[in-house]
Design a protein around this motif. Structure first.
Motif, short mmCIF file in Angstrom:
data_model
loop_
_atom_site.label_atom_id
_atom_site.label_comp_id
_atom_site.label_asym_id
_atom_site.label_seq_id
_atom_site.Cartn_x
_atom_site.Cartn_y
_atom_site.Cartn_z
N THR A 1 0.81 -1.22 0.00
CA THR A 1 0.00 0.00 0.00
C THR A 1 0.84 1.26 0.00
OG1 THR A 1 -0.13 0.22 2.41
CG2 THR A 1 -1.77 -1.19 1.34
N VAL B 1 -1.20 8.45 7.62
CA VAL B 1 -1.94 7.28 7.15
C VAL B 1 -2.43 6.49 8.35
CG1 VAL B 1 -1.79 5.17 5.78
CG2 VAL B 1 -0.50 7.19 5.08
N TYR C 1 -5.83 0.14 10.00
CA TYR C 1 -6.79 -0.64 10.78
C TYR C 1 -6.45 -2.11 10.60
CZ TYR C 1 -9.44 3.70 10.56
OH TYR C 1 -9.82 5.01 10.66
N TYR D 1 -10.51 -3.51 12.79
CA TYR D 1 -11.27 -3.80 11.58
C TYR D 1 -11.52 -5.31 11.61
CZ TYR D 1 -12.70 -3.85 6.69
OH TYR D 1 -13.42 -3.99 5.53
N VAL E 1 -6.20 -2.52 6.62
CA VAL E 1 -6.97 -1.56 5.84
C VAL E 1 -6.25 -0.25 6.08
CG1 VAL E 1 -9.16 -0.35 5.56
CG2 VAL E 1 -9.15 -2.81 6.08
N GLU F 1 -5.78 3.87 5.21
CA GLU F 1 -6.59 4.99 4.76
C GLU F 1 -5.83 6.29 4.97
OE1 GLU F 1 -11.15 5.39 5.43
OE2 GLU F 1 -10.17 6.24 7.19
N SER F 2 -5.92 7.20 3.99
CA SER F 2 -5.28 8.50 4.15
C SER F 2 -6.06 9.31 5.18
CB SER F 2 -5.23 9.24 2.80
OG SER F 2 -6.54 9.51 2.34
N SER G 1 -9.21 10.64 4.09
CA SER G 1 -10.11 9.55 3.66
C SER G 1 -10.35 9.51 2.15
CB SER G 1 -11.46 9.65 4.38
OG SER G 1 -11.29 9.51 5.76
N ARG H 1 -8.50 4.68 0.35
CA ARG H 1 -8.69 3.59 1.32
C ARG H 1 -8.36 2.29 0.59
NH1 ARG H 1 -12.19 2.94 6.10
NH2 ARG H 1 -12.40 0.72 6.47
N ASN I 1 -8.03 -1.82 1.02
CA ASN I 1 -8.34 -2.99 1.82
C ASN I 1 -7.38 -4.10 1.41
OD1 ASN I 1 -9.34 -5.32 3.00
ND2 ASN I 1 -11.48 -4.78 2.63
#
Length: 194
Positions: A112, A122, A125, A150, A157, A159-160, A163, A166, A168
């Protein structure tokens, strides 16, 4: 010729005519009876064919229904076996040893990194049971922090902060992709026709 002779001639002629009429009527009656018998035989044969056709149609319908029911049962059984196979894979993923879990989690997190700016904050989760593992791993990633739980088998997961992005990369999402891509092959191997 006397009156008695004329009367006798008329009677003879009437008897002859009556015999002719009777013979014609008998012949006509025999013809009608023969036609009726022929018609009855045709009707009987036609009815027999109709009954045989109905029997054959019903047999075909029942046979077709039985084949369809058997196929549905086979498909339901296959679906059940595939579900159990997937559940076993999920159980194996949930019970990975710590070293393997850490290795896979790092690989999923690394996948990611290229999606976010170097200076971005960042949020990461993950599975509740992996919180300590994730916090430990995230010490190696600048700007990344554990943001909460999560529900998943493992993985991350990401996420910036704003948001907008994102990703997964959970074990679940990877398993789903692999499962869908290989379902036909899995099914073929499990249910190879002998």
């Amino acid at each position: 010729m006397s009156l008695d002779g004329v009367i006798e001639d008329i009677r003879d002629e009437a008897r002859t005519r009556a015999d002719e009429i009777r013979s014609e009527a008998e012949a006509e009656a025999e013809e009608i009876i023969a036609d009726a018998r022929s018609d009855a035989e045709q009707i009987r044969e036609e009815r027999e064919r109709e009954v045989e056709n109905r029997i054959e149609q019903e047999r075909e319908q029942r046979l077709s229904s039985a084949h369809l029911e058997a196929k549905q049962m086979r498909l339901a059984s296959r679906r059940e076996v595939l579900e159990r196979a997937r559940e076993r894979v999920e159980a194996m993923l949930a019970d990975l040893d710590e070293e393997t879990r850490e290795e896979l989690t790092r690989a999923l997190l690394d996948a990611t990194v290229g999606e976010f700016d170097d200076d971005a904050d960042v949020a990461v989760y993950g599975r509740a049971d992996d919180e300590e593992l994730l916090k430990s791993i995230l010490e190696d990633y600048e700007g990344y922090s554990f943001a909460g739980e999560y529900e998943c088998l493992g993985g991350v997961v990401v996420e910036s902060a704003d948001s907008r992005i994102r990703i997964n990369n959970t074990f679940d999402s990877v398993l789903e992709d692999v499962w869908q891509d290989n379902l036909q092959g899995i099914s073929d191997r499990l249910f190879a026709e002998q």
